[in-house]
Design a protein around this motif. Structure first.
Motif, short mmCIF file in Angstrom:
data_model
loop_
_atom_site.label_atom_id
_atom_site.label_comp_id
_atom_site.label_asym_id
_atom_site.label_seq_id
_atom_site.Cartn_x
_atom_site.Cartn_y
_atom_site.Cartn_z
N TYR A 1 -3.15 11.71 5.72
CA TYR A 1 -3.39 10.38 6.28
C TYR A 1 -2.34 9.38 5.76
CZ TYR A 1 -4.88 5.66 6.72
OH TYR A 1 -4.87 4.33 6.98
N ARG B 1 -13.62 -5.57 3.55
CA ARG B 1 -12.54 -5.44 4.53
C ARG B 1 -12.98 -5.62 5.98
NH1 ARG B 1 -7.94 -3.70 4.32
NH2 ARG B 1 -8.00 -1.88 5.70
N GLU C 1 -9.07 1.95 -1.71
CA GLU C 1 -9.80 1.62 -0.47
C GLU C 1 -10.59 2.81 0.07
OE1 GLU C 1 -7.13 0.07 2.48
OE2 GLU C 1 -8.42 0.75 4.11
N ASP C 2 -11.74 2.52 0.63
CA ASP C 2 -12.59 3.51 1.29
C ASP C 2 -12.65 4.83 0.51
OD1 ASP C 2 -13.40 1.87 3.35
OD2 ASP C 2 -11.76 2.45 4.68
N ARG D 1 0.86 -1.18 0.00
CA ARG D 1 0.00 0.00 0.00
C ARG D 1 0.90 1.23 0.00
NH1 ARG D 1 -3.91 2.37 4.82
NH2 ARG D 1 -2.10 3.65 5.26
N ASP E 1 -5.19 3.87 0.00
CA ASP E 1 -6.32 4.11 0.91
C ASP E 1 -6.72 5.58 0.86
OD1 ASP E 1 -8.16 4.12 2.95
OD2 ASP E 1 -6.84 3.24 4.47
N GLU F 1 -13.60 -1.56 6.65
CA GLU F 1 -12.88 -1.72 7.92
C GLU F 1 -13.69 -1.17 9.10
OE1 GLU F 1 -9.29 0.44 6.82
OE2 GLU F 1 -9.81 2.02 8.23
MG MG Z 1 -8.10 1.86 5.65
#
Ligand code: MG
Ligand code: KDG
Length: 402
Positions: free
Chosen positions: A159, A283, A236-237, A147, A210, A262
């Motif tokens: 982030y 996830r 992701e997300d 990642r 992500d 998640e």
């Molecule tokens: Mg995440």
């Protein structure tokens, strides 16, 4: 095989963990992880004040019945606190069953579907050059999937940019850190990061990214489309997922695979996403989605719809839930990938474990049960330390998803 004792152990060897320990009349003990980052003591209290008194005297072998006793029987359903607590009980009961039958948990689930479980690590950097170095480091360690996150020029505390090379923990002691977000700068920057990474590493390594819930659906569609040439393993997300139908918009605009879940607690959080084929990877985790028992039901629904698993595995999931995830991953047919963020050495000393990493993949080991223990005397040397996840704001001060 009655449960005769239980306790909740809260410790902070590098970061906070909440662990449930259940003991049977035969002296067998099982462990469950109940850590909820930034809200740990709420789950600890839910377990010690409301759940443990109900478990004493119950037959530890009745895993399915106990799950429903705590979920259906409580009247108040779902939510991260409730589901982390139920997940810890469920995991501890699978651990006890494995130890009692002298077999690893994955054998109880139906045995291994693969030799080992592909994992991805977290590479990040303050600059693109640093991120390139970090990805190279993971590839040197044998990872086949990485990642990649990078600080965004002009954005404070982006982030995913950690302290140290192999360890990333976003929760901070004291009041929450405030980060500042710019969607415009982010959308302009991210494609250039992945263009550079593909130039450096080619297409043999899987690259993941992500977004951490920060975009609107149409912005996410634009990002997915702009990343198509770099063939991500997943994005992701991309957008907050309370509104599952919003993912239709993302799907209309991009073929970049989407991973979500998640923060989900139950199958109801992802049923529409799965049934309408709006995502590619689910996830949900053992710890935050009600334990092995409930995760199996989510995975079974996902299997019908060609959705694969890709369980959350950040450091706030302790070694007990990482082990439970690896047993689940080794067995489940529609496995995709497992996130693996390494714990600190202090954490590993407090939780001795049988799982291992080799050539970009992990195996839970063949110890009976989950194959993880908790050194309580050592854990007592690391008392709980209040910590919070950051809060994110737009440049004008408006609170935004972190
Ligand atoms: Mg995440
Ligand atoms: O506690 C929050 C973390 O688990 C989360 O920020 C990590 O998004 C995350 C990931 O994909 O590992």
């Amino acid at each position: 095989m009655r449960i005769v004792d239980g306790k909740v152990i809260v410790c902070s060897p590098g970061r906070n963990f909440v662990t449930l320990k259940l003991v049977t009349e035969d002296g067998v003990h099982g462990l469950g992880d109940a850590t909820l980052n930034g809200r740990e003591l709420a789950v600890a209290s839910y377990l010690s004040d409301h759940v443990l008194p109900l478990l004493i005297g119950r037959d530890a072998r009745r895993i399915e019945d106990t799950w429903h006793y705590l979920y259906t029987g409580a009247y108040w359903r779902r939510g991260p606190v409730t589901m982390a607590a139920i997940g810890a009980v469920d995991t501890a009961l699978w651990d006890i069953l494995g130890k009692t039958l002298d077999t690893p948990v994955y054998q109880l689930l139906g045995g291994a579907s693969r030799e080992s479980v592909m994992v991805y690590g977290h590479a990040n950097g303050e600059t693109v050059d640093d991120t390139v170095k970090a990805v190279a480091h993971y590839i040197d360690m044998g990872y086949r999937a990485v990642r990649a996150q990078c600080a965004i020029p002009g954005v404070l505390h982006a982030y995913g940019v950690g302290r140290g090379q192999l360890y990333y923990e976003p929760a901070e002691k004291g009041r929450p850190l405030e980060s500042v977000w710019s969607t415009e700068r982010y959308l302009d920057f991210v494609p250039s990061l992945f263009e550079r990474l593909r130039k450096e590493f080619g297409f043999d390594v899987h690259l993941l990214h992500d977004v951490h819930h920060r975009l609107t659906p149409i912005e996410a569609g634009r990002l997915g489309k702009s990343l198509e040439p770099y063939r991500l393993f997943w994005l992701e997300d991309p957008t907050p997922a309370e509104l599952q139908s919003a993912f239709r918009i993302i799907r209309q605009h991009t073929t970049t695979p989407i991973a979500v879940g998640e923060v989900f607690n139950t199958i109801f959080d992802c049923a529409q996403l799965i049934e309408e084929h709006l995502i590619d990877y689910i996830r949900t985790t053992v710890i935050h989605a009600g334990g092995i028992t409930h995760l199996r039901k989510i995975a079974a629904l996902a299997e019908l719809h060609h959705v694969r698993t890709g369980a959350h595995g950040a450091t706030d999931l302790g070694p007990v839930s990482l082990a439970a995830a690896l047993h689940f991953d080794l067995n489940v047919h529609n496995f995709g990938i497992q996130e693996y963020m390494r714990h600190t050495e202090e954490t590993d000393r407090v939780f001795p474990h049988a799982y291992s990493f080799q050539r970009g993949a992990m195996h839970p080991g063949d110890a009976p049960g989950l194959g993880v223990d908790l050194d309580e005397a050592l854990a007592a040397k690391y008392p709980y330390e209040p910590a919070y996840l950051p809060v994110n704001r737009l440049q004008d001060g408006t609170v935004h998803s972190w």
